[in-house]
Design an enzyme around this catalytic site. Structure first.
Site, short mmCIF file in Angstrom:
data_model
loop_
_atom_site.label_atom_id
_atom_site.label_comp_id
_atom_site.label_asym_id
_atom_site.label_seq_id
_atom_site.Cartn_x
_atom_site.Cartn_y
_atom_site.Cartn_z
N MET A 66 0.80 -1.22 0.00
CA MET A 66 0.00 0.00 0.00
C MET A 66 0.84 1.27 0.00
SD MET A 66 -2.81 -1.32 2.77
CE MET A 66 -3.86 0.11 2.74
N GLU A 67 2.16 1.16 0.08
CA GLU A 67 2.97 2.35 0.29
C GLU A 67 3.95 2.69 -0.83
OE1 GLU A 67 1.53 0.55 3.94
OE2 GLU A 67 2.97 -0.29 2.53
N SER A 89 4.01 -11.60 3.98
CA SER A 89 3.51 -12.07 5.26
C SER A 89 2.13 -12.71 5.12
CB SER A 89 3.44 -10.92 6.26
OG SER A 89 2.56 -9.92 5.79
N ASP A 90 1.37 -12.28 4.14
CA ASP A 90 0.04 -12.84 3.89
C ASP A 90 -0.04 -13.23 2.43
OD1 ASP A 90 -0.44 -11.97 6.48
OD2 ASP A 90 -1.55 -10.21 5.86
#
Length: 111
Positions: A66-67, A89-90
């Site tokens: 998102m960044e 991580s996901d």
């Protein structure tokens, strides 16, 4: 984010090549085999995964965050270098998710 900073047009937000090259060289020296490639970076990827995921897979997108787009755009605007180093991580496709303990103890190689 990028359209508002780039007069309403699309902007290809990319990392600084020199930082990317240094990251690659460091990984080589330490016998680390990261993956390099395009990511999807936007803050709306949770809205419609049924439509988004096939498009990402078609374009061989490695990960989502998102960044990074904002980071690269702000860096370009201010004429400074930026690089995004990501760790998964996901897993959105398989549904896997790391625990907070795993996140604390398994990202050392990336750091």
């Amino acid at each position: 984010m990028n359209r508002s900073r780039f007069a309403g047009y699309d902007y290809a937000a990319i990392p600084d090549f020199e930082l990317l090259k240094a990251c690659w060289q460091t990984a080589e020296q330490q016998n680390i085999s990261p993956r390099y490639g395009n990511i999807f970076t936007n803050d709306f990827f949770y809205e419609d995964p049924e439509t988004l995921l096939p498009a990402l897979q078609k374009m061989n997108i490695l990960a989502m965050d998102m960044e990074s787009a904002a980071l690269f755009t702000i860096a370009a605007q201010n004429r400074v270098q930026a690089l995004s180093v990501l760790t998964v991580s996901d897993h959105v496709v398989n549904g896997g998710e790391m625990s907070s303990e795993e996140r604390q103890s398994t990202f050392n190689q990336m750091l």
